[in-house]
Scaffold this motif. Sequence first.
Motif, short mmCIF file in Angstrom:
data_model
loop_
_atom_site.label_atom_id
_atom_site.label_comp_id
_atom_site.label_asym_id
_atom_site.label_seq_id
_atom_site.Cartn_x
_atom_site.Cartn_y
_atom_site.Cartn_z
N ARG A 121 -17.08 -33.71 26.70
CA ARG A 121 -18.12 -32.71 26.94
C ARG A 121 -19.08 -32.70 25.75
O ARG A 121 -18.73 -33.15 24.66
N HIS A 122 -20.25 -32.18 25.98
CA HIS A 122 -21.27 -32.13 24.94
C HIS A 122 -21.37 -30.72 24.37
O HIS A 122 -21.47 -29.75 25.12
N TRP A 123 -21.30 -30.61 23.05
CA TRP A 123 -21.51 -29.34 22.36
C TRP A 123 -22.96 -29.34 21.91
O TRP A 123 -23.37 -30.18 21.10
N ALA A 124 -23.74 -28.41 22.44
CA ALA A 124 -25.18 -28.39 22.16
C ALA A 124 -25.50 -27.88 20.77
O ALA A 124 -26.61 -28.05 20.28
N GLY A 125 -24.53 -27.27 20.12
CA GLY A 125 -24.79 -26.72 18.79
C GLY A 125 -25.34 -25.31 18.89
O GLY A 125 -25.72 -24.83 19.95
N ASN A 126 -25.35 -24.64 17.76
CA ASN A 126 -25.86 -23.27 17.68
C ASN A 126 -26.97 -23.24 16.63
O ASN A 126 -26.70 -23.16 15.43
N PRO A 127 -28.22 -23.31 17.06
CA PRO A 127 -29.34 -23.41 16.11
C PRO A 127 -29.46 -22.21 15.17
O PRO A 127 -30.04 -22.32 14.10
N GLN A 128 -28.89 -21.06 15.55
CA GLN A 128 -28.99 -19.86 14.72
C GLN A 128 -27.93 -19.80 13.62
O GLN A 128 -27.97 -18.92 12.77
N SER A 129 -26.99 -20.72 13.63
CA SER A 129 -25.89 -20.67 12.68
C SER A 129 -26.35 -20.95 11.25
O SER A 129 -27.28 -21.73 11.00
N LEU A 130 -25.67 -20.32 10.31
CA LEU A 130 -25.94 -20.57 8.90
C LEU A 130 -25.32 -21.88 8.42
O LEU A 130 -25.70 -22.41 7.39
N TRP A 131 -24.33 -22.39 9.16
CA TRP A 131 -23.61 -23.60 8.76
C TRP A 131 -24.16 -24.81 9.47
O TRP A 131 -24.27 -24.84 10.70
N ALA A 132 -24.49 -25.84 8.72
CA ALA A 132 -25.10 -27.05 9.28
C ALA A 132 -24.20 -27.70 10.33
O ALA A 132 -24.69 -28.19 11.35
N GLU A 133 -22.89 -27.71 10.10
CA GLU A 133 -21.98 -28.37 11.05
C GLU A 133 -21.94 -27.65 12.40
O GLU A 133 -21.60 -28.25 13.41
N GLU A 134 -22.30 -26.36 12.44
CA GLU A 134 -22.35 -25.64 13.71
C GLU A 134 -23.71 -25.78 14.40
O GLU A 134 -23.82 -25.55 15.59
N ARG A 135 -24.74 -26.15 13.65
CA ARG A 135 -26.07 -26.34 14.25
C ARG A 135 -26.17 -27.69 14.95
O ARG A 135 -26.91 -27.85 15.91
N ALA A 136 -25.43 -28.68 14.46
CA ALA A 136 -25.51 -30.03 15.01
C ALA A 136 -24.87 -30.11 16.39
O ALA A 136 -23.89 -29.42 16.68
N SER A 137 -25.43 -30.95 17.25
CA SER A 137 -24.82 -31.19 18.56
C SER A 137 -23.97 -32.46 18.47
O SER A 137 -24.24 -33.35 17.66
N TYR A 138 -22.93 -32.53 19.30
CA TYR A 138 -22.08 -33.72 19.31
C TYR A 138 -21.23 -33.74 20.58
O TYR A 138 -21.15 -32.75 21.30
N TRP A 139 -20.64 -34.89 20.84
CA TRP A 139 -19.76 -35.08 21.98
C TRP A 139 -18.32 -34.87 21.54
O TRP A 139 -17.94 -35.29 20.46
N ILE A 140 -17.52 -34.21 22.39
CA ILE A 140 -16.12 -33.94 22.08
C ILE A 140 -15.24 -34.55 23.17
O ILE A 140 -15.43 -34.25 24.35
N SER A 141 -14.32 -35.41 22.78
CA SER A 141 -13.30 -35.93 23.70
C SER A 141 -12.02 -35.17 23.43
O SER A 141 -11.66 -34.93 22.28
N SER A 142 -11.32 -34.80 24.51
CA SER A 142 -10.09 -34.04 24.32
C SER A 142 -9.12 -34.26 25.47
O SER A 142 -9.52 -34.68 26.57
N VAL A 143 -7.85 -33.97 25.21
CA VAL A 143 -6.79 -34.05 26.20
C VAL A 143 -5.59 -33.31 25.63
O VAL A 143 -5.48 -33.12 24.42
N TRP A 144 -4.68 -32.86 26.50
CA TRP A 144 -3.43 -32.25 26.04
C TRP A 144 -2.40 -33.34 25.82
O TRP A 144 -2.34 -34.31 26.57
N SER A 145 -1.57 -33.18 24.81
CA SER A 145 -0.47 -34.12 24.58
C SER A 145 0.75 -33.69 25.39
O SER A 145 0.81 -32.57 25.91
N ARG A 146 1.74 -34.55 25.46
CA ARG A 146 2.97 -34.22 26.19
C ARG A 146 3.68 -33.03 25.56
O ARG A 146 4.29 -32.24 26.25
#
Length: 98
Positions: free
Chosen positions: A35-60
């Motif tokens: 899924r794509h995380w669009a980011g939060n442009p209002q955030s004070l933290w640069a890592e939360e402003r940036a958008s990125y793709w997240i791959s995920s799954v549950w483990s056994r």
Amino acid sequence: MSPDAELDAALYGHGVSDHEDGHYVHIAAGPWSTRHWAGNPQSLWAEERASYWISSVWSRCGRGLTWKTGPPSAATPRPCPACPLSNADIAARHTRIR
């Protein structure tokens, strides 16, 4: 290794968790989703402003995995001790009263 674990590893592969035990390689229990995380442009933290793709799954064993890896080897982290257990053993661990 249980037949379920072997099947899951063959179908869905392995991944590493981002939790306190993130140094373990887990067996994925289902298909990976992205899924794509669009980011939060209002955030004070640069890592939360940036958008990125997240791959995920549950483990056994029930941990959330956030990046793919190959099977455990000398070059990768240790294997999760719970993921190769049978489904019944994993269920018993999750329902144990502590």
